[in-house]
Enzyme design. Structure first.
Site, PDB file in Angstrom:
ATOM      1  N   ASP A  51       5.580  -3.021  -4.209  1.00 44.70           N
ATOM      2  CA  ASP A  51       6.497  -1.870  -4.241  1.00 44.70           C
ATOM      3  C   ASP A  51       6.159  -0.835  -3.171  1.00 44.70           C
ATOM      4  O   ASP A  51       6.667   0.282  -3.189  1.00 44.70           O
ATOM      5  CB  ASP A  51       6.466  -1.215  -5.632  1.00 44.70           C
ATOM      6  CG  ASP A  51       5.053  -0.779  -6.026  1.00 44.70           C
ATOM      7  OD1 ASP A  51       4.118  -0.924  -5.189  1.00 44.70           O
ATOM      8  OD2 ASP A  51       4.878  -0.297  -7.160  1.00 44.70           O
TER       9      ASP A  51
ATOM     10  N   GLU B   2       1.401   4.973  -6.655  1.00 47.65           N
ATOM     11  CA  GLU B   2       2.669   4.318  -6.964  1.00 47.65           C
ATOM     12  C   GLU B   2       3.826   5.081  -6.309  1.00 47.65           C
ATOM     13  O   GLU B   2       3.677   6.256  -5.952  1.00 47.65           O
ATOM     14  CB  GLU B   2       2.868   4.305  -8.488  1.00 47.65           C
ATOM     15  CG  GLU B   2       1.846   3.471  -9.243  1.00 47.65           C
ATOM     16  CD  GLU B   2       2.137   1.968  -9.179  1.00 47.65           C
ATOM     17  OE1 GLU B   2       2.785   1.500  -8.229  1.00 47.65           O
ATOM     18  OE2 GLU B   2       1.690   1.259 -10.103  1.00 47.65           O
TER      19      GLU B   2
ATOM     20  N   ASP C 123     -10.136   2.979  -5.114  1.00 51.06           N
ATOM     21  CA  ASP C 123      -9.665   3.174  -6.489  1.00 51.06           C
ATOM     22  C   ASP C 123     -10.495   2.384  -7.498  1.00 51.06           C
ATOM     23  O   ASP C 123     -11.339   1.554  -7.119  1.00 51.06           O
ATOM     24  CB  ASP C 123      -8.175   2.796  -6.601  1.00 51.06           C
ATOM     25  CG  ASP C 123      -7.826   1.511  -5.848  1.00 51.06           C
ATOM     26  OD1 ASP C 123      -8.749   0.730  -5.518  1.00 51.06           O
ATOM     27  OD2 ASP C 123      -6.636   1.274  -5.592  1.00 51.06           O
TER      28      ASP C 123
ATOM     29  N   HIS D 290       3.113   0.505  -2.618  1.00 42.80           N
ATOM     30  CA  HIS D 290       2.023   1.447  -2.925  1.00 42.80           C
ATOM     31  C   HIS D 290       0.797   1.158  -2.064  1.00 42.80           C
ATOM     32  O   HIS D 290       0.579   0.031  -1.612  1.00 42.80           O
ATOM     33  CB  HIS D 290       1.684   1.463  -4.424  1.00 42.80           C
ATOM     34  CG  HIS D 290       0.947   0.281  -4.970  1.00 42.80           C
ATOM     35  ND1 HIS D 290       1.486  -0.597  -5.869  1.00 42.80           N
ATOM     36  CD2 HIS D 290      -0.328  -0.153  -4.765  1.00 42.80           C
ATOM     37  CE1 HIS D 290       0.588  -1.509  -6.187  1.00 42.80           C
ATOM     38  NE2 HIS D 290      -0.528  -1.269  -5.535  1.00 42.80           N
TER      39      HIS D 290
HETATM   40  C1  GLP Z   1      -3.908  -3.178  -6.036  1.00 45.64           C
HETATM   41  C2  GLP Z   1      -4.874  -2.315  -5.261  1.00 45.64           C
HETATM   42  C3  GLP Z   1      -4.321  -2.004  -3.885  1.00 45.64           C
HETATM   43  C4  GLP Z   1      -3.923  -3.297  -3.197  1.00 45.64           C
HETATM   44  C5  GLP Z   1      -2.861  -4.002  -3.998  1.00 45.64           C
HETATM   45  C6  GLP Z   1      -2.381  -5.300  -3.370  1.00 45.64           C
HETATM   46  O1  GLP Z   1      -2.824  -2.461  -6.506  1.00 45.64           O
HETATM   47  N1  GLP Z   1      -5.155  -1.089  -5.931  1.00 45.64           N
HETATM   48  O2  GLP Z   1      -5.300  -1.316  -3.120  1.00 45.64           O
HETATM   49  O3  GLP Z   1      -3.437  -3.009  -1.916  1.00 45.64           O
HETATM   50  O4  GLP Z   1      -3.434  -4.297  -5.280  1.00 45.64           O
HETATM   51  O5  GLP Z   1      -3.321  -6.288  -3.577  1.00 45.64           O
HETATM   52  P1  GLP Z   1      -3.253  -7.766  -3.005  1.00 45.64           P
HETATM   53  O6  GLP Z   1      -3.920  -7.702  -1.693  1.00 45.64           O
HETATM   54  O7  GLP Z   1      -4.025  -8.577  -4.007  1.00 45.64           O
HETATM   55  O8  GLP Z   1      -1.826  -8.146  -2.919  1.00 45.64           O
END
Ligand code: GLP
Length: 260
Positions: A136, A143, A67, A138
């Site tokens: 949440d 989402e 993304d 995702h």
């Molecule tokens: C963002 C990214 C996700 C990732 C999430 C959790 O939303 N787009 O791909 O899994 O953050 O990130 P973290 O590992 O910093 O908790």
């Protein structure tokens, strides 16, 4: 589905890196799906070490990131382009022409999303997709209430996700509202999926994804339908799992040939 509860996030990250290294050694032209966020950082650190100290060769590897924020130039410190080059790509011998990250500055976003899907297909599909998980549930930026069949497209972030990701932005800077993300359907087509979720803040999401019903309200739960999905947790993110003792027992008693 495999659930591995590790004594620490670092131990989980080392395991993920070993899995990735295994795929690359078995198939030097492997296609890797990569993730951003805090969770993959120790995985990338270990991959860099494997490259520098053990000669792990990325020269023929192709990568696709999950993304990107819409409107951030690649050099923006919070862009996923910047993150990936700083945390991994510039430290290994990956070929820049084989690195793919959604284009957050594309003029024609639907066309650019379709081209991303085509590029994944043309590369032969993703061999291993690394994932984090949002609080949440995702995955990538899909989402809750995302279609479980969705493809790469534009999404609008929830306020909760924008808040969770604010720490990657400078103080007072707006987290973008819109992103381009691979779809849940895109992710499900990867041949193997490794999901990382560490810390107490992820315990509810891990419980819902691993032991809850499959629902679009928890996009990660769809991985229950994936033939080769592995969830890597630490003790804190596993704290709410009902079958934690069983997952630990399974891992401790794996036959030697099944070990990474
Ligand atoms: C963002 C990214 C996700 C990732 C999430 C959790 O939303 N787009 O791909 O899994 O953050 O990130 P973290 O590992 O910093 O908790």
């Amino acid at each position: 589905m495999e659930v591995i509860i590790n004594p620490s996030a670092q131990a989980a990250a080392n395991l993920a890196a070993r899995k990735i290294a295994g795929v690359v050694r078995a198939k030097p032209s492997a296609v890797l799906g990569l993730a951003t966020g805090g969770s993959p950082v120790p995985v990338y650190r270990e991959l860099i070490r494997l490259h520098q100290e053990e000669g792990l060769d990325f020269s023929r590897v192709t990568t696709f990131n999950l993304d990107e924020y819409i409107g951030l130039r690649p050099s923006h410190p919070a862009s996923y382009h910047h993150f990936m080059w700083e945390c991994l790509f510039r430290h290994i011998n990956v070929c820049s022409e084989r690195v793919h990250i959604p284009d957050g500055l594309a003029h024609d976003i639907p066309a650019s999303c379709n081209a991303y899907e085509t590029a994944i297909r043309d590369a032969g599909g993703i061999d291993l997709q690394l994932l984090g998980i949002g609080t949440d549930g995702h995955i990538a930026f899909n989402e809750p209430a995302s279609s479980l069949a969705s493809r790469t497209r534009i999404k609008t972030l929830s306020e909760r996700t924008r808040r969770d990701n604010a720490s990657f932005f400078a103080e007072g800077e707006e987290v973008p509202h819109h992103v381009i993300t691979m779809g849940v359907g895109t992710i499900m087509e990867a041949r193997e999926v490794v999901l990382l979720g560490f810390g107490a803040a992820k315990a509810d999401a891990m419980l819902a994804a691993i032991e809850g019903p499959v629902t679009q309200m928890v996009p990660a739960s769809v991985l229950q339908f994936h033939e080769r999905a592995c969830f890597l947790l630490d003790d804190a993110s596993a704290a709410k799992l009902q079958r934690a003792d069983y997952y630990r027992h399974v891992f401790a008693n794996k036959p030697g040939w099944q070990r990474v």
